[in-house]
Design a protein around this motif. Structure first.
Motif, PDB file in Angstrom:
ATOM      1  N   PHE A 100       0.813  -1.122  -0.099  1.00  0.00           N
ATOM      2  CA  PHE A 100       0.103   0.048  -0.139  1.00  0.00           C
ATOM      3  C   PHE A 100       1.040   1.276  -0.080  1.00  0.00           C
ATOM      4  CE2 PHE A 100      -2.710  -3.029   2.255  1.00  0.00           C
ATOM      5  CZ  PHE A 100      -3.739  -3.194   1.413  1.00  0.00           C
ATOM      6  N   PRO A 101       1.554   1.556  -1.107  1.00  0.00           N
ATOM      7  CA  PRO A 101       2.541   2.702  -1.404  1.00  0.00           C
ATOM      8  C   PRO A 101       1.709   4.065  -0.588  1.00  0.00           C
ATOM      9  CG  PRO A 101       2.306   1.590  -3.340  1.00  0.00           C
ATOM     10  CD  PRO A 101       1.176   1.063  -2.448  1.00  0.00           C
ATOM     11  N   ARG A 102       0.433   4.451  -0.899  1.00  0.00           N
ATOM     12  CA  ARG A 102      -0.126   5.561  -0.568  1.00  0.00           C
ATOM     13  C   ARG A 102      -0.412   5.726   0.877  1.00  0.00           C
ATOM     14  NH1 ARG A 102      -4.673   6.294  -4.900  1.00  0.00           N
ATOM     15  NH2 ARG A 102      -4.756   3.994  -4.558  1.00  0.00           N
ATOM     16  N   ILE A 103      -0.804   4.570   1.330  1.00  0.00           N
ATOM     17  CA  ILE A 103      -1.066   4.346   2.819  1.00  0.00           C
ATOM     18  C   ILE A 103       0.317   4.558   3.486  1.00  0.00           C
ATOM     19  CG2 ILE A 103      -1.644   2.827   4.787  1.00  0.00           C
ATOM     20  CD1 ILE A 103      -3.796   1.681   3.250  1.00  0.00           C
ATOM     21  N   ASN A 104       1.480   4.205   2.975  1.00  0.00           N
ATOM     22  CA  ASN A 104       2.741   4.403   3.436  1.00  0.00           C
ATOM     23  C   ASN A 104       3.031   5.806   3.500  1.00  0.00           C
ATOM     24  OD1 ASN A 104       5.078   3.214   4.547  1.00  0.00           O
ATOM     25  ND2 ASN A 104       6.035   2.759   2.543  1.00  0.00           N
ATOM     26  N   ARG A 105       2.563   6.591   2.615  1.00  0.00           N
ATOM     27  CA  ARG A 105       3.093   8.009   2.301  1.00  0.00           C
ATOM     28  C   ARG A 105       2.151   8.660   3.456  1.00  0.00           C
ATOM     29  NH1 ARG A 105       1.210  10.974  -3.121  1.00  0.00           N
ATOM     30  NH2 ARG A 105      -0.693   9.892  -2.570  1.00  0.00           N
ATOM     31  N   LEU A 106       0.966   8.284   3.525  1.00  0.00           N
ATOM     32  CA  LEU A 106      -0.028   8.866   4.604  1.00  0.00           C
ATOM     33  C   LEU A 106       0.612   8.695   6.098  1.00  0.00           C
ATOM     34  CD1 LEU A 106      -2.772  10.195   4.967  1.00  0.00           C
ATOM     35  CD2 LEU A 106      -3.632   8.084   5.256  1.00  0.00           C
ATOM     36  N   SER A 107       1.126   7.452   6.308  1.00  0.00           N
ATOM     37  CA  SER A 107       1.672   7.341   7.615  1.00  0.00           C
ATOM     38  C   SER A 107       2.596   8.174   7.985  1.00  0.00           C
ATOM     39  CB  SER A 107       1.925   5.685   7.714  1.00  0.00           C
ATOM     40  OG  SER A 107       3.298   5.363   7.801  1.00  0.00           O
ATOM     41  N   PHE A 108       3.596   8.250   6.928  1.00  0.00           N
ATOM     42  CA  PHE A 108       4.740   9.492   7.288  1.00  0.00           C
ATOM     43  C   PHE A 108       3.888  10.815   7.508  1.00  0.00           C
ATOM     44  CE2 PHE A 108       7.407  12.734   6.008  1.00  0.00           C
ATOM     45  CZ  PHE A 108       8.339  12.607   6.950  1.00  0.00           C
ATOM     46  N   GLN A 109       3.014  11.210   6.632  1.00  0.00           N
ATOM     47  CA  GLN A 109       2.538  12.656   6.838  1.00  0.00           C
ATOM     48  C   GLN A 109       2.062  12.560   8.262  1.00  0.00           C
ATOM     49  OE1 GLN A 109       0.278  12.432   3.152  1.00  0.00           O
ATOM     50  NE2 GLN A 109       2.039  13.362   1.832  1.00  0.00           N
ATOM     51  N   ILE A 110       1.162  11.599   8.665  1.00  0.00           N
ATOM     52  CA  ILE A 110       0.622  11.808   9.756  1.00  0.00           C
ATOM     53  C   ILE A 110       1.967  11.872  10.980  1.00  0.00           C
ATOM     54  CG2 ILE A 110      -0.941  10.544  11.704  1.00  0.00           C
ATOM     55  CD1 ILE A 110      -2.506   9.548   9.483  1.00  0.00           C
ATOM     56  N   PHE A 111       2.673  10.978  10.657  1.00  0.00           N
ATOM     57  CA  PHE A 111       3.777  11.079  11.760  1.00  0.00           C
ATOM     58  C   PHE A 111       4.471  12.450  11.974  1.00  0.00           C
ATOM     59  CE2 PHE A 111       8.338  10.986  12.192  1.00  0.00           C
ATOM     60  CZ  PHE A 111       8.660  10.394  13.605  1.00  0.00           C
ATOM     61  N   LEU A 112       4.579  13.074  10.623  1.00  0.00           N
ATOM     62  CA  LEU A 112       5.496  14.430  10.614  1.00  0.00           C
ATOM     63  C   LEU A 112       4.501  15.378  11.273  1.00  0.00           C
ATOM     64  CD1 LEU A 112       7.834  15.982   9.387  1.00  0.00           C
ATOM     65  CD2 LEU A 112       6.208  16.337   7.489  1.00  0.00           C
ATOM     66  N   LEU A 113       3.323  15.323  11.277  1.00  0.00           N
ATOM     67  CA  LEU A 113       2.141  16.275  11.753  1.00  0.00           C
ATOM     68  C   LEU A 113       2.335  16.053  13.072  1.00  0.00           C
ATOM     69  CD1 LEU A 113      -0.075  18.327  11.380  1.00  0.00           C
ATOM     70  CD2 LEU A 113      -1.614  16.251  11.461  1.00  0.00           C
ATOM     71  N   SER A 114       2.328  14.761  13.756  1.00  0.00           N
ATOM     72  CA  SER A 114       2.314  14.570  15.000  1.00  0.00           C
ATOM     73  C   SER A 114       3.692  15.256  15.589  1.00  0.00           C
ATOM     74  CB  SER A 114       2.398  13.113  15.590  1.00  0.00           C
ATOM     75  OG  SER A 114       3.766  12.437  15.257  1.00  0.00           O
ATOM     76  N   ALA A 115       4.849  15.086  14.874  1.00  0.00           N
ATOM     77  CA  ALA A 115       6.114  15.573  15.221  1.00  0.00           C
ATOM     78  C   ALA A 115       6.150  17.307  15.557  1.00  0.00           C
ATOM     79  CB  ALA A 115       7.273  15.224  14.447  1.00  0.00           C
ATOM     80  N   ILE A 116       5.306  17.895  14.661  1.00  0.00           N
ATOM     81  CA  ILE A 116       5.103  19.192  14.231  1.00  0.00           C
ATOM     82  C   ILE A 116       4.314  19.781  15.513  1.00  0.00           C
ATOM     83  CG2 ILE A 116       4.031  21.226  13.376  1.00  0.00           C
ATOM     84  CD1 ILE A 116       4.857  19.710  10.664  1.00  0.00           C
ATOM     85  N   ILE A 117       3.282  18.849  15.937  1.00  0.00           N
ATOM     86  CA  ILE A 117       2.300  19.304  17.065  1.00  0.00           C
ATOM     87  C   ILE A 117       3.345  19.155  18.367  1.00  0.00           C
ATOM     88  CG2 ILE A 117       0.409  18.481  18.444  1.00  0.00           C
ATOM     89  CD1 ILE A 117      -0.912  17.954  15.874  1.00  0.00           C
ATOM     90  N   LEU A 118       4.118  18.134  18.598  1.00  0.00           N
ATOM     91  CA  LEU A 118       4.834  18.139  19.524  1.00  0.00           C
ATOM     92  C   LEU A 118       5.664  19.394  19.800  1.00  0.00           C
ATOM     93  CD1 LEU A 118       5.314  16.069  22.175  1.00  0.00           C
ATOM     94  CD2 LEU A 118       7.499  15.558  20.944  1.00  0.00           C
ATOM     95  N   ILE A 119       6.602  19.602  18.820  1.00  0.00           N
ATOM     96  CA  ILE A 119       7.412  20.759  18.835  1.00  0.00           C
ATOM     97  C   ILE A 119       6.527  21.814  18.978  1.00  0.00           C
ATOM     98  CG2 ILE A 119       9.098  21.840  17.559  1.00  0.00           C
ATOM     99  CD1 ILE A 119       9.683  19.399  16.012  1.00  0.00           C
ATOM    100  N   ALA A 120       5.425  22.291  18.547  1.00  0.00           N
ATOM    101  CA  ALA A 120       4.635  23.388  18.682  1.00  0.00           C
ATOM    102  C   ALA A 120       4.531  23.612  20.139  1.00  0.00           C
ATOM    103  CB  ALA A 120       3.423  23.644  17.691  1.00  0.00           C
ATOM    104  N   SER A 121       4.309  22.248  21.000  1.00  0.00           N
ATOM    105  CA  SER A 121       3.708  22.393  22.413  1.00  0.00           C
ATOM    106  C   SER A 121       4.919  22.996  23.201  1.00  0.00           C
ATOM    107  CB  SER A 121       3.323  20.953  22.968  1.00  0.00           C
ATOM    108  OG  SER A 121       4.529  20.261  23.363  1.00  0.00           O
ATOM    109  N   PHE A 122       6.200  22.908  22.562  1.00  0.00           N
ATOM    110  CA  PHE A 122       7.051  23.916  23.601  1.00  0.00           C
ATOM    111  C   PHE A 122       7.021  25.140  23.601  1.00  0.00           C
ATOM    112  CE2 PHE A 122       9.880  20.013  21.904  1.00  0.00           C
ATOM    113  CZ  PHE A 122       9.199  19.135  22.383  1.00  0.00           C
ATOM    114  N   PHE A 123       6.231  25.720  22.706  1.00  0.00           N
ATOM    115  CA  PHE A 123       6.281  27.198  22.675  1.00  0.00           C
ATOM    116  C   PHE A 123       5.198  27.619  22.865  1.00  0.00           C
ATOM    117  CE2 PHE A 123       9.328  25.506  19.415  1.00  0.00           C
ATOM    118  CZ  PHE A 123      10.499  25.954  19.922  1.00  0.00           C
TER     119      PHE A 123
END
Lengths: 575, 191
Positions: A100-123
């Motif tokens: 499932f190549p597109r689900i694979n891409r989606l999983s990374f995008q959700i992961f990236l979003l989660s990382a951004i939210i975590l970093i944003a929470s420091f500020f």
């Protein structure tokens, strides 16, 4: 293809693997910076930390919490499972991509979003969440206790999104391994690292569900004002501990297994010996996986659980060391009598065994409920789990990246710089955590911002140990720049890596370095034997690639005295 | 992407990839709902008073919804059956019957929520009601997602594409059904 299509919105498994890897390493740099800041505060209380400033108690809690969260959820998991899983699974089973190549891409995008939210929470105002990575209520549920009304829910949402990303990725890994294998790649011919990654994905999937439900409950407690974990409203704070550790303990094995798999691949290749007891490893891993679901309450011995239950969990905890010890013995048996090459990947693989052993043995102390009552929440625990997680995440990553670097990037890493980096990491690592064992055994509690407030912990001897740990940490961090230098220098070098620099058997070494989109011009047609046929007595060459036509020495009908001619006959009659 | 990777068409285990993946999705869903239901059960065993709270749930509406959901499951089986015979018109019709079942279910649920909230049984009244809204809400979310996915699949099926997806959504829909079979007695009947 444009830059965006090729590197950002790609569905190619190798690109997604690299996206996971670089995001994970970026997060690891943040987590590493955090540990530098709070270790400075612990060794030299009250100083203005260079590059950060003075550490307030609130900031200290947030730094410790997010160091733990980042290193486990945003470094160990994406790098060991997602990055290596994505890069290795299709290449090692002889396929062009995930199912499932597109689900694979989606999983990374959700992961990236989660990382951004975590970093944003420091500020946000009052900074990031500071209630420890375990996030126990009522501290995590009530803003008046944790003092981070925005940081706490953002932390929780980031973690929940990260779980979703890994559930999607995990389903993709499992189905790919089950369905996209090349013809002839039977169950027992799959390289052991893939088994480990997929079993880890299954463990993650089966353990994280209750915590997802629990995270929604905690989020409702935080934001809406329900009382799932609030005793005043009829709830129970212990419920979260059960849900968290029901996930949290299998999670240790989720990250451990891929690292052990990477180490197994390297050991067999660099010792030029067949991996000892392939099936033993597989069954031990499955046993570990099953047992890991019934050990969770050993984290809660002093949380007020029934002492009879504590006895039960002590027994299961000690039992789980049996299959893990078995794995260690099997690895040693693989090395025994081999002709070992001490290059950088092998040094990392061997150091994994040594350092993880220390982590494992100190775990037996903590698993016994009687001893744990004394050690609970001391630096002994901190040192113990760092002796497991540092080998898993950091050593496991370096072992994997130094071994597969030629395949992934098409260049060779410098072995000389690699060894400097290796010793510069391993020696300070032990100098960080052995002092912490001593401090913990002397009763130094975790989660204290400034020890000078406690006269029995503020003695000069204790401060000396803390300073040794902090200085070693700074040395260890500064040696990571050697790796960075080596990485960039090797990427820029003109010399290309050969297809199979280590003379390994698995399929990824038959592709170009780096493999193009689609991996092979023609996918491997058939797999003839297991991945670890090194130094076979019937062959002149000391390795036997999986895709080279010929007999399978594991076949019951196999006769020794192999010659190329008879071989073609026997394989054609069989087909 | 010029063409789909070969990986997507391989089936080494003999099970079609889509079906296999749905089963693994359900495995992860089982532990999510399983964890939630276990938490509820552990609480329930220690709180006899929840029986009085549970009396305020509308058993008749829940029973009607059970019937609706089971019937919609029958329709999705008929849709799968039609899709296997390549009868796209019939398959689309049965998919829409299933979606309609989902609509009725959600409408009854909305009626229940409204009347419960207007009588003061909100999420904050007690932990029983917190669980009630969380469990039925999470289940309702799965119903709505299923309906949306079915709508997307029906558009494909109309053009005669991706007929195997009817089976995949059918498996999912049965699972949503089974979750309700657990929730209904636990939240509505047990007094």
């Amino acid at each position: 293809m444009s830059f965006w299509e090729k590197y950002v919105f790609s569905t190619d498994h190798k690109v997604i693997g690299l996206q996971y890897m670089f995001t994970g390493l970026f997060m690891a740099a943040i987590g590493g910076f955090f540990v530098y800041v709070f270790r400075m505060q612990l060794a030299f209380p009250g100083i203005s930390v260079p590059g950060y400033g003075e550490v307030t108690p609130l900031a200290y809690n947030s730094l410790v919490t997010n160091h733990g969260t980042i290193m486990i959820f945003w470094f160990a998991m994406p790098v060991l499972i997602a990055a290596f899983g994505n890069i290795l699974i299709p290449l090692m089973i002889g396929c062009d991509d995930m199912v499932f190549p597109r689900i694979n891409r989606l999983s990374f995008q959700i992961f990236l979003l989660s990382a951004i939210i975590l970093i944003a929470s420091f500020f946000v105002p009052n900074g990031g969440f500071g209630g420890a990575w375990t996030s126990y209520p009522p501290l995590s549920a009530n803003a008046e206790y944790n003092a981070t009304p925005l940081g706490a829910p953002m932390w929780l949402i980031a973690v929940a999104l990260e779980f979703v990303a890994f559930l999607l990725g995990g389903i993709n890994f499992i189905t790919t391994l089950m369905n996209a294998r090349a013809p002839g790649m039977t169950m027992y011919r799959i390289p052991i690292v893939l088994w480990m990654i997929v079993i880890a994905s299954i463990l993650f999937m089966c353990s994280v569900g209750p915590l997802i439900a629990g995270a929604v409950m905690l989020l409702f407690d935080q934001t809406l004002g329900t009382s799932f974990y609030n005793p005043a409203g009829g709830g129970d704070p212990l419920l979260w501990q059960h849900l968290f550790w029901f996930f949290g303990h299998p999670e240790v094995y989720v990250v451990l297994l891929p690292a052990m798999g990477i180490v197994a691949e390297i050991m067999a290749t660099m010792a030029r010996k067949k991996l000892f007891g392939y099936k033993t490893i597989l069954y031990s891993v499955i046993a570990t996986g099953i047992l890991s679901f019934v050990v969770w309450a050993h984290h809660q011995f002093i949380a007020g659980i029934d002492p009879r239950m504590a006895n039960l969990f002590t027994v299961t905890t000690l039992l789980i060391s049996v299959p893990i010890a078995e794995l260690c013995f099997v690895y040693i048996a693989t090395l025994y009598g081999g002709s070992i090459t001490f290059n950088t990947p092998m040094l990392w693989a061997l150091s994994f065994m040594v350092e993880f052993l220390i982590g494992g043995i100190t775990g037996i102390f903590l698993g016994a409920s009687g001893v744990d009552i004394f050690f609970h929440d001391t630096y002994f625990v901190v040192a113990h789990f760092h002796y497991t997680f540092v080998p898993i995440a950091i050593i496991g990553f370096y072992a994997g990246i130094t071994y597969w670097f030629p395949k992934i990037f098409g260049k060779m890493l410098s072995d000389r710089l690699g060894k400097i980096h290796f010793w510069g990491t391993i020696i300070p690592f032990n100098f960080i955590f052995i002092p912490l064992f001593l401090l913990g055994a002397a009763g130094q509690h975790r989660r204290i911002w400034d020890f000078s407030n406690y006269s029995d912990l503020a003695t000069p001897e204790f401060f000396n140990l803390r300073v040794i740990a902090t200085v070693s940490l700074i040395v260890m961090i500064s040696f990571q720049f050697v790796f960075l230098f080596n990485f960039i220098k090797s990427l820029r070098s003109k010399e290309k890596a050969p297809k199979n620099p280590w003379d390994a058997n698995t399929l990824e070494w038959t592709a170009d370095s780096p493999p193009p989109h689609g991996n092979w011009p023609e996918l491997p047609e058939k797999v003839y034997r297991g991945p670890y046929e090194f130094s076979h007595p019937d062959r002149e060459s000391d390795f036997w690639p999986q895709d080279e036509p010929g007999p399978d020495p594991d076949d019951p009908d196999y006769k020794s005295g192999y010659s190329p001619d008879s071989d073609i006959e026997s394989s054609s009659t069989k087909a | 992407m010029s063409q789909a990777p070969i990986a997507t068409s391989r089936s080494a285990s003999g099970i079609p990839t889509a079906r296999l993946a749905v089963w693994w999705v359900l495995a992860s869903e089982i532990v999510i709902f399983g964890g939630l239901i276990m938490c509820y059960l552990m609480f329930r065993l220690h709180h006899e008073s929840w029986a009085y709270e549970a009396e305020a749930t509308k058993t008749a509406a829940g029973a009607f919804n059970t019937f609706v959901l089971l019937t919609s499951s029958l329709f999705v089986v008929l849709a799968h059956n039609a899709a296997e015979k390549k009868d796209t018109v019939k398959a689309v019709r049965y998919i829409w019957y299933t979606i309609f079942g989902g609509f009725v279910f959600m409408a009854v649920k909305a009626y229940e929520y409204t009347s419960e909230i207007s009588h003061g049984y909100t999420m904050f009244k007690s932990v029983f009601w917190s669980f009630y809204y969380l469990a039925t809400g999470l289940h309702g979310f799965h119903v709505v997602c299923g309906m949306f996915i079915m709508w997307m699949i029906s558009r494909d099926v109309k053009k005669g594409k991706n007929l195997h997806r009817v089976e995949a959504i059918g498996i999912y829909w049965h699972f949503v059904d089974v979750v309700w079979i657990f929730l209904f007695p636990l939240l509505y009947i047990a007094k």
